[in-house]
Design an enzyme around this catalytic site. Structure first.
Site, short mmCIF file in Angstrom:
data_model
loop_
_atom_site.label_atom_id
_atom_site.label_comp_id
_atom_site.label_asym_id
_atom_site.label_seq_id
_atom_site.Cartn_x
_atom_site.Cartn_y
_atom_site.Cartn_z
N HIS A 229 4.91 -13.28 -0.71
CA HIS A 229 4.12 -12.10 -1.10
C HIS A 229 3.94 -11.76 -2.38
O HIS A 229 4.61 -12.03 -3.32
CB HIS A 229 5.11 -10.94 -0.83
CG HIS A 229 5.09 -10.29 0.78
ND1 HIS A 229 4.64 -9.41 1.32
CD2 HIS A 229 5.77 -11.14 1.91
CE1 HIS A 229 4.63 -9.34 2.62
NE2 HIS A 229 5.40 -10.57 2.98
N ARG A 275 -1.25 -11.11 -0.12
CA ARG A 275 -0.88 -12.35 0.62
C ARG A 275 -1.83 -12.95 1.49
O ARG A 275 -3.16 -12.18 1.58
CB ARG A 275 0.52 -12.27 1.51
CG ARG A 275 0.29 -11.17 2.29
CD ARG A 275 1.80 -10.85 3.10
NE ARG A 275 1.85 -9.47 3.72
CZ ARG A 275 2.26 -9.32 5.03
NH1 ARG A 275 2.56 -10.33 5.57
NH2 ARG A 275 2.20 -8.10 5.37
N LYS A 278 -4.82 -10.90 3.69
CA LYS A 278 -4.80 -9.30 3.65
C LYS A 278 -6.04 -8.75 2.75
O LYS A 278 -6.65 -9.60 1.94
CB LYS A 278 -3.26 -8.98 3.09
CG LYS A 278 -2.17 -9.40 3.84
CD LYS A 278 -2.35 -8.54 4.91
CE LYS A 278 -1.03 -9.12 6.19
NZ LYS A 278 -1.11 -8.08 7.44
N ASP A 281 -6.49 -4.98 -2.83
CA ASP A 281 -5.70 -3.67 -3.39
C ASP A 281 -5.53 -3.77 -4.95
O ASP A 281 -5.07 -4.67 -5.35
CB ASP A 281 -4.45 -3.83 -2.60
CG ASP A 281 -3.69 -2.21 -2.80
OD1 ASP A 281 -4.01 -1.51 -3.75
OD2 ASP A 281 -2.99 -2.06 -1.91
N CYS A 283 -3.41 -2.30 -6.90
CA CYS A 283 -2.21 -2.53 -7.32
C CYS A 283 -1.65 -3.95 -7.78
O CYS A 283 -1.09 -4.17 -8.66
CB CYS A 283 -1.30 -1.65 -6.53
SG CYS A 283 -0.81 -2.56 -5.07
N TYR A 284 -2.37 -4.78 -7.02
CA TYR A 284 -2.11 -6.13 -7.19
C TYR A 284 -2.95 -6.87 -8.42
O TYR A 284 -2.56 -7.95 -9.01
CB TYR A 284 -2.80 -6.99 -5.98
CG TYR A 284 -2.36 -6.43 -4.70
CD1 TYR A 284 -0.91 -6.36 -4.45
CD2 TYR A 284 -3.42 -6.68 -3.43
CE1 TYR A 284 -0.44 -6.01 -3.08
CE2 TYR A 284 -2.62 -6.37 -2.25
CZ TYR A 284 -1.60 -6.21 -1.85
OH TYR A 284 -0.80 -5.68 -0.93
N ASP A 384 -6.50 2.41 -4.48
CA ASP A 384 -6.21 1.04 -3.84
C ASP A 384 -7.71 0.42 -3.69
O ASP A 384 -7.72 -0.74 -4.31
CB ASP A 384 -5.64 1.37 -2.51
CG ASP A 384 -5.65 -0.01 -1.36
OD1 ASP A 384 -6.43 -0.95 -1.60
OD2 ASP A 384 -5.13 0.30 -0.54
N ASP A 391 -3.89 7.76 -6.55
CA ASP A 391 -2.38 8.38 -6.44
C ASP A 391 -1.69 7.72 -7.77
O ASP A 391 -2.12 6.78 -8.25
CB ASP A 391 -1.49 7.80 -5.08
CG ASP A 391 -1.63 6.16 -5.00
OD1 ASP A 391 -0.99 5.58 -5.79
OD2 ASP A 391 -2.26 5.72 -3.93
N HIS A 394 -0.80 3.77 -7.78
CA HIS A 394 -2.24 2.74 -8.01
C HIS A 394 -2.80 3.17 -9.42
O HIS A 394 -3.09 2.34 -10.16
CB HIS A 394 -3.20 3.14 -6.81
CG HIS A 394 -2.83 2.65 -5.65
ND1 HIS A 394 -2.27 2.90 -4.59
CD2 HIS A 394 -3.02 1.07 -5.22
CE1 HIS A 394 -1.97 2.27 -3.72
NE2 HIS A 394 -2.60 0.88 -3.96
#
Length: 455
Positions: A229, A275, A278, A281, A283-284, A384, A391, A394
């Protein structure tokens, strides 16, 4: 035949996200230059206003995050620091006092003051210390900086708490009777390193545990036998890699398969997925981009592993090598694969001072555009992906990823990035971070000096 063409729910969701992202890019490409420049501008003042209001007051909708209040402090304070701002004296004092009330008398930080824990079946009005909220609280106080914030951390009791969370396998529990995973290893080692309380008792067998979590794909799972992950909740690959650097055992990882797995996490949207198979996003941008920035400083070690994989040196070729990378520190050097003698926290400072040995390992301009065009809320805050709401979580990790992108082309920690490294106007430039801990570099140096004296 018709059944075989039917999309799975995951495929439908992926197509929907791609359509929304590509629409944003197409709309951008067809706009006049002055409009493009406006859309690529980081809405700095709106972000600061959004963040400051969140630090002053949160509505009832945040009740579900009551056990994560130090995280809220960290996400907001770190975001403000990345933007080159600081909070006023009253807010700073309130934050320090609040985090002090989260500190357990026996060491560590809980999710909030007054959260009840059970000791010998007796309910005590004390915060349950947890490694995740301890990491968030310590990083918050380091981000605030100054004697009051830094001296409020009880390092002796915190060291005892970390030892109490250590298990024989080399891993750590997140809290008393809690889960054991790579995330716990990172939060424990990160806190111990930045506070200069890292010792061989804490690092014993940690490398063995992390190594057992590296999967056949190359990524790092949360625990042995599970999937690799970079997930926003578990962020295991980043945690495993950073931990191995901090304990000077990064050469034990199969870095070739690790970088191969990570490179394929940046998809057609230019953002990162957590991962395999998926969705992208925002935040990655940090969990993946930050890990890439760490690997960028390890390119000589990666090259050595590559040479070893071809030569074999008389052994079975596995992609691993016994070659070491030297982390120069004040009193000497420690080779990867063996803990440094004395101040183990020097690993973080020496790693930061290493020159970037290669160009970035990912598309930094593409990621910046994803963050600015698809994750930025023009009214303040980041999110995201298109269609989601802003938020604080993020906002923090999108801005951290943006900073990593901007500074990845700088060959030294002190050199400023050139304009071509910045997507949009140069005023988008954020403060650089120390990616091992995800704190602003100036705050990291201040903490390193403050905690240079043994506890």
């Amino acid at each position: 035949m018709e059944e075989s063409k039917k999309q799975t729910p995951s495929q439908s969701e992926q197509l929907k996200v791609q359509t929304e992202v590509f629409y944003a890019y197409k709309h951008f490409d067809s706009a006049p230059n002055h409009v493009q420049n406006q859309w690529l501008t980081l809405q700095r003042y709106n972000h600061i206003e959004y963040l400051t209001k969140g630090l002053e007051h949160l509505g009832p909708g945040f009740c579900c995050l009551d056990a994560n209040r130090p995280w809220l402090c960290y996400w907001i304070l770190h975001s403000i620091a990345l933007l080159g701002e600081s909070v006023d004296c009253d807010l700073e004092d309130n934050a320090i006092d609040f985090l002090s009330h989260c500190q357990d008398p026996d060491g560590g930080y809980g999710g909030g003051p007054g959260q009840i824990r059970c000791v010998c079946y007796t309910q005590l009005n004390l915060p349950l210390p947890h490694l995740a909220t301890t990491y968030a609280a310590v990083n918050s106080l380091i981000t605030l900086g100054g004697d009051k914030a830094l001296s409020s951390i009880n390092r002796h009791k915190l060291h005892n708490f970390l030892l109490r969370m250590k298990v024989s396998s080399g891993g750590f529990r997140m809290h008393d009777a809690g889960e054991i995973d790579v995330r716990a290893c990172y939060t424990a080692i990160s806190v111990a390193s930045i506070l200069n309380i890292l010792d061989e008792e804490l690092t014993e067998n940690v490398g063995n545990y992390i190594l057992s979590c590296q999967t056949y794909e190359g990524g790092i799972a949360g625990e042995p036998g599970t999937e690799a992950h970079v997930s926003c909740c578990n962020r295991y690959t980043f945690c495993g890699l950073a931990t191995m650097i901090l304990i000077n055992e990064v050469d034990r990882l199969d870095l070739l398969s690790l970088i191969d797995w990570m490179a394929f996490r940046q998809g057609v949207e230019s953002g990162f997925q957590g991962r395999t198979n998926k969705l992208v996003d925002g935040c990655y941008s940090f969990w993946q981009g930050g890990a890439m920035a760490l690997l960028q400083r390890l390119s000589s070690l990666i090259d050595a592993q590559m040479r070893s994989s071809f030569i074999g040196e008389g052994e079975q070729t596995t992609g691993r090598t016994k070659a070491s990378v030297k982390f120069e520190s004040g009193g000497g050097s420690a080779s990867a694969g063996s803990p440094a003698q004395g101040n183990l926290s020097d690993a973080g400072l020496s790693f930061l001072n290493r020159s970037a040995e290669a160009d970035p390992f990912f598309d930094t301009i593409g990621l910046q555009r994803y963050i600015l065009l698809c994750s930025q809320d023009p009214h303040g805050g980041l999110k995201d992906k298109p269609g989601k709401h802003r938020d604080y979580y993020h906002t923090c990790y999108c801005l951290s990823g943006l900073s990593v992108c901007q500074h990845s082309w700088s060959k030294t920690a002190k050199s400023q990035p050139l304009p071509p490294a910045i997507s949009g106007p140069y005023t988008n430039l954020l403060e650089p971070i120390q990616p091992l801990f995800n704190v602003v570099i100036d705050k990291y140096h201040q903490a390193n000096d403050f905690f240079s004296v043994s506890y």
